[in-house]
Enzyme design. Structure first.
Site, mmCIF file in Angstrom:
data_model
loop_
_atom_site.group_PDB
_atom_site.id
_atom_site.type_symbol
_atom_site.label_atom_id
_atom_site.label_comp_id
_atom_site.label_asym_id
_atom_site.label_seq_id
_atom_site.Cartn_x
_atom_site.Cartn_y
_atom_site.Cartn_z
ATOM 1 N N GLU A 164 -4.756 9.333 13.080
ATOM 2 C CA GLU A 164 -5.081 9.680 11.690
ATOM 3 C C GLU A 164 -5.788 11.032 11.562
ATOM 4 O O GLU A 164 -6.857 11.132 10.960
ATOM 5 C CB GLU A 164 -5.893 8.549 11.040
ATOM 6 C CG GLU A 164 -5.137 7.219 11.057
ATOM 7 C CD GLU A 164 -5.949 6.030 10.575
ATOM 8 O OE1 GLU A 164 -7.094 6.206 10.150
ATOM 9 O OE2 GLU A 164 -5.416 4.906 10.628
ATOM 10 N N GLU A 214 1.743 -0.455 13.996
ATOM 11 C CA GLU A 214 0.713 -1.334 13.400
ATOM 12 C C GLU A 214 1.279 -2.075 12.193
ATOM 13 O O GLU A 214 0.609 -2.200 11.157
ATOM 14 C CB GLU A 214 -0.508 -0.512 12.976
ATOM 15 C CG GLU A 214 -1.128 0.318 14.078
ATOM 16 C CD GLU A 214 -2.423 1.005 13.671
ATOM 17 O OE1 GLU A 214 -3.017 0.614 12.651
ATOM 18 O OE2 GLU A 214 -2.832 1.942 14.378
ATOM 19 N N ASP A 261 2.183 -4.316 9.266
ATOM 20 C CA ASP A 261 1.869 -5.509 8.482
ATOM 21 C C ASP A 261 2.230 -5.202 7.033
ATOM 22 O O ASP A 261 2.295 -4.038 6.638
ATOM 23 C CB ASP A 261 0.414 -6.004 8.640
ATOM 24 C CG ASP A 261 -0.650 -4.948 8.389
ATOM 25 O OD1 ASP A 261 -0.375 -3.945 7.685
ATOM 26 O OD2 ASP A 261 -1.774 -5.131 8.879
HETATM 27 O O1 LIG Z 1 -10.531 -5.176 13.218
HETATM 28 C C1 LIG Z 1 -10.143 -4.033 12.489
HETATM 29 C C2 LIG Z 1 -8.973 -3.348 13.177
HETATM 30 O O2 LIG Z 1 -7.831 -4.183 13.150
HETATM 31 C C3 LIG Z 1 -8.667 -2.062 12.434
HETATM 32 O O3 LIG Z 1 -7.636 -1.383 13.112
HETATM 33 C C4 LIG Z 1 -7.171 -0.219 12.413
HETATM 34 C C5 LIG Z 1 -6.263 -0.602 11.257
HETATM 35 O O4 LIG Z 1 -5.271 0.373 10.976
HETATM 36 C C6 LIG Z 1 -5.499 1.739 11.290
HETATM 37 O O5 LIG Z 1 -6.284 2.400 10.347
HETATM 38 C C7 LIG Z 1 -6.097 2.109 8.956
HETATM 39 C C8 LIG Z 1 -4.693 2.412 8.488
HETATM 40 O O6 LIG Z 1 -4.581 2.133 7.109
HETATM 41 C C9 LIG Z 1 -5.481 2.882 6.275
HETATM 42 O O7 LIG Z 1 -5.281 2.496 4.941
HETATM 43 C C10 LIG Z 1 -4.074 2.971 4.364
HETATM 44 C C11 LIG Z 1 -4.382 3.800 3.126
HETATM 45 O O8 LIG Z 1 -3.160 4.240 2.552
HETATM 46 C C12 LIG Z 1 -2.308 3.178 2.147
HETATM 47 O O9 LIG Z 1 -1.138 3.748 1.572
HETATM 48 C C13 LIG Z 1 -1.924 2.333 3.340
HETATM 49 O O10 LIG Z 1 -1.135 1.242 2.910
HETATM 50 C C14 LIG Z 1 -3.188 1.820 4.016
HETATM 51 O O11 LIG Z 1 -2.865 1.104 5.185
HETATM 52 C C15 LIG Z 1 -6.896 2.605 6.660
HETATM 53 O O12 LIG Z 1 -7.757 3.407 5.894
HETATM 54 C C16 LIG Z 1 -7.095 2.893 8.149
HETATM 55 O O13 LIG Z 1 -8.392 2.543 8.534
HETATM 56 C C17 LIG Z 1 -6.117 1.976 12.618
HETATM 57 O O14 LIG Z 1 -5.258 2.780 13.413
HETATM 58 C C18 LIG Z 1 -6.439 0.686 13.349
HETATM 59 O O15 LIG Z 1 -7.232 0.973 14.470
HETATM 60 O O16 LIG Z 1 -9.814 -1.240 12.392
HETATM 61 C C19 LIG Z 1 -10.922 -1.809 11.693
HETATM 62 C C20 LIG Z 1 -11.332 -3.093 12.393
HETATM 63 O O17 LIG Z 1 -12.369 -3.739 11.659
#
Ligand SMILES: O[C@@H]1[C@@H](O)[C@H](O[C@@H]2CO[C@@H](O[C@@H]3CO[C@@H](O[C@@H]4CO[C@@H](O)[C@H](O)[C@H]4O)[C@H](O)[C@H]3O)[C@H](O)[C@H]2O)OC[C@H]1O
Length: 402
Positions: free
Chosen positions: A153, A260, A262
């Protein structure tokens, strides 16, 4: 005859037993020429015996990713003091199961220990700290990872660099330097740039492609781009847009992976949302299936019981292919079908009227059986059985290749 009578009894009782061998998600992905189908997992979940039993099911999962235990805050909580205990638990589990390990991640603006995020830095001191972190972590896991997400990111949604602490003190060079440092520590591991909202064409995907070019322009190695795939039911990018986006990365000489996946919904879940989720999962996995440069798909944990979604996106959830009771949702069949996998039915609850469509991979051939289950909706289509089997009709709404 006895067998059919037993089946008739079970059908009359409103429950369809498992009748054919099932090829799972990883088996099907590998049969298609992919390297793996896998899932994220996390240490707290590993005390749940039923959860671990399915996690260990290599028919479904040929790869695992630690969701948290290799991140900077977990591995170097104090400067130059490294802790690999939790990460090792998951790496050892992967090794014991013969599953590939995607290692996640080395440089991310989030989940940093405070000594990094709130430290007093200069260009030289932060560069040294970053290189020391990468070298120690990659060296510890040398030979155990299929790939490392080296930078996670690094972009904002408009395609500019994310204004994180590394960018502030080092500039864009932190990215190629991170890749070069990882390569020096383990020359054999695949090195990935990983991000979200780069799964379809747009400014952010273009910027990610520019990162690939940037890394190469520094003479450093990058092997792949991770397309995270945190999607929303009904708003998931189409199969064709995902496939053409993957092709744009592949044209730069890198592989891609969905890292990743979901697909969340606003709760409560409904049959209609679950059906759309099945379609969305199928389209995304099919985009990887049709793209030779796409090496595999990882879901961001397999069960709603341990999904990160509800704690991150208020009011949303039910994002995984298994529900919180560890029961497969329609999304599972959607994924399996997209992988051209040999499918089956499992026992279904009385009163369910789900129609399931399944398929067997024989190169490009498709449908192996279709049926209505447990009072279901009747015979739904033509059947092509794999070699050596024939379509057997048990009654007017259920058939199977035997
Ligand atoms: O226990 C959890 C872990 O599972 C968690 O792992 C991270 C989750 O995903 C990755 O970072 C996130 C990716 O999605 C972003 O939000 C997006 C914002 O734009 C939207 O269009 C989209 O649909 C959303 O998904 C989050 O802001 C990111 O944080 C990251 O690579 C994993 O490591 O990490 C937190 C722990 O508590």
């Amino acid at each position: 005859m006895v067998c059919l009578s037993a089946k008739a009894l079970l059908l009359a009782a409103g429950c369809l037993p498992q009748l054919v061998h099932s090829a799972g998600l990883d088996t099907s992905a590998v049969a298609l020429g992919k390297l793996y189908f896998g899932t994220a997992t996390d240490n707290p979940e590993l005390t749940d015996t039923a959860y671990v039993t399915q996690l260990n099911n290599t028919d479904d999962f040929g790869q695992i990713t630690p969701g948290n235990s290799q991140k900077w805050d977990a591995t170097e909580p104090s400067q130059n003091t490294f802790t690999f205990t939790n990460g090792d638990v998951i790496a050892d589990l992967a090794e014991a199961n013969g599953q590939k390990l995607r290692c996640h991640n080395l440089v991310w603006y989030n989940q940093l220990p405070s000594w990094v995020s709130s430290g007093t830095w200069t260009n030289a001191t932060l560069l040294a700290a970053m290189k020391n972190h990468i070298t120690n972590v990659v060296t510890h896991y040398k030979g155990q990872c299929y790939a490392w997400d080296v930078v996670n990111e690094g972009l904002a949604d408009d395609g500019t660099y994310r204004d994180n602490i590394f960018y502030q003190y080092i500039g864009e060079a932190y990215i190629p330097i991170a890749f070069a440092t990882a390569a020096a520590a383990d020359p054999d591991v695949k090195l990935y740039y990983n991000d979200y909202n780069i799964e379809y064409a747009g400014a952010k995907s273009t910027a990610a492609q520019n990162i690939v070019k940037l890394i190469k322009s520094y003479g450093a190695k990058i092997d792949g781009v991770g397309l995270q795939g945190h999607f929303i039911v009904g708003s998931t990018p189409s199969q064709s847009s995902q496939a053409s986006n993957m092709a744009a990365f592949a044209a730069l000489g890198v592989e891609v992976a969905i890292t990743e996946l979901d697909i969340r919904m606003t709760l409560p879940s409904t049959d209609a949302l679950l059906a759309q989720q099945k379609t969305d999962y199928a389209g995304t996995v099919a985009a990887c299936a049709q793209t030779s440069a796409c090496v595999g798909v990882t879901i961001w944990d397999w069960t709603d019981k341990y999904s990160w979604v509800p704690s991150t996106f208020s009011g949303q959830g039910a994002a995984c292919p298994w529900d919180e009771n560890l029961v497969k949702k329609p999304a599972y069949t959607g994924i399996l079908t997209a992988l051209g996998g040999t499918a089956t039915s499992t026992s279904t609850a009385s009163g369910s009227s789900t129609t399931t469509s399944t398929s067997t991979s024989t190169g490009s051939s498709s449908v192996a059986q279709q049926y209505g289950q447990c009072g279901g909706s009747g015979w739904t289509g033509a059947t092509t059985c794999v070699s050596g089997t024939t379509c057997t009709y048990f009654n007017d709404w259920y058939s199977q290749c035997l």
